[in-house]
Design a protein around this motif. Structure first.
Motif, PDB file in Angstrom:
ATOM      1  N   ILE A  35       0.849  -1.203   0.000  1.00 41.00           N
ATOM      2  CA  ILE A  35       0.000   0.000   0.000  1.00 41.00           C
ATOM      3  C   ILE A  35       0.879   1.245   0.000  1.00 41.00           C
ATOM      4  CG2 ILE A  35      -1.613   1.376   1.393  1.00 41.00           C
ATOM      5  CD1 ILE A  35      -3.111  -0.866   0.089  1.00 41.00           C
ATOM      6  N   GLN A  39       1.043   4.168  -2.776  1.00 38.49           N
ATOM      7  CA  GLN A  39       0.823   5.584  -2.486  1.00 38.49           C
ATOM      8  C   GLN A  39       1.993   6.436  -2.983  1.00 38.49           C
ATOM      9  OE1 GLN A  39       0.134   5.188   1.728  1.00 38.49           O
ATOM     10  NE2 GLN A  39      -2.090   5.112   1.463  1.00 38.49           N
ATOM     11  N   TYR A  54      -1.552  -2.011  -5.713  1.00 44.48           N
ATOM     12  CA  TYR A  54      -2.858  -2.216  -5.083  1.00 44.48           C
ATOM     13  C   TYR A  54      -3.473  -3.547  -5.503  1.00 44.48           C
ATOM     14  CZ  TYR A  54      -2.399   2.791  -4.068  1.00 44.48           C
ATOM     15  OH  TYR A  54      -1.947   4.019  -3.644  1.00 44.48           O
ATOM     16  N   GLU A  74      -7.907   2.553  -2.172  1.00 43.17           N
ATOM     17  CA  GLU A  74      -6.744   3.151  -2.840  1.00 43.17           C
ATOM     18  C   GLU A  74      -6.904   3.088  -4.355  1.00 43.17           C
ATOM     19  OE1 GLU A  74      -4.515   4.961  -1.411  1.00 43.17           O
ATOM     20  OE2 GLU A  74      -4.776   4.402   0.679  1.00 43.17           O
ATOM     21  N   HIS A  77      -9.379   5.725  -5.351  1.00 41.01           N
ATOM     22  CA  HIS A  77      -8.728   7.038  -5.305  1.00 41.01           C
ATOM     23  C   HIS A  77      -7.846   7.237  -6.548  1.00 41.01           C
ATOM     24  CE1 HIS A  77      -6.962  10.595  -3.522  1.00 41.01           C
ATOM     25  NE2 HIS A  77      -5.762  10.071  -3.681  1.00 41.01           N
TER      26      HIS A  77
END
Length: 132
Positions: A35, A39, A54, A74, A77
């Protein structure tokens, strides 16, 4: 002069291409590490790598509902940032659906609110086309 510009820009182009490639994902990486890597890739606009991280979380650790929800959020997003509204809608809607069927307190409640906020960020004209 043209050769100089070409040979100056060629390494930059190769660097850019290599930065936006799909990463080799270590077999021993934890869901938290994946993760975090996703990011970091997202913040560098390396969307392909972020999606790969992801998806790796979902494939490797998706049997844990909390981890699955985090990775799906995620992804949602990421898709929202890319204006892939249909994919974002699918992620956020699925998260909300999971919460509807879960025991209260069983899942991290923040993701329910975040998923709803994600849905709210989809432009209404795009949302109406998706939900028709």
């Amino acid at each position: 002069m043209k050769k100089t510009i070409f040979f100056t820009l060629l390494p930059l182009g190769l660097l850019y291409t290599s930065c936006n490639s799909t990463p080799k994902i270590p077999n021993d990486a934890t869901s938290t590490q994946l993760i975090q890597n996703g990011q970091e890739a997202l913040s560098s606009s390396n969307y392909k790598a972020a999606e790969a991280y992801y998806m790796a979380v979902i494939q490797r650790y998706g049997m844990d509902t909390s981890t699955y929800i985090e990775a799906r959020y995620e992804l949602g997003h990421l898709y929202l940032k890319q204006k892939k509204y249909e994919e974002a809608y699918a992620c956020f809607s699925e998260i909300l659906s999971i919460f509807e069927n879960a025991e209260i307190g069983y899942l991290p409640a923040a993701y329910k609110k975040l998923a709803q906020m994600g849905l709210d960020r989809i432009p209404s004209n795009k949302l109406s086309k998706i939900t028709e």
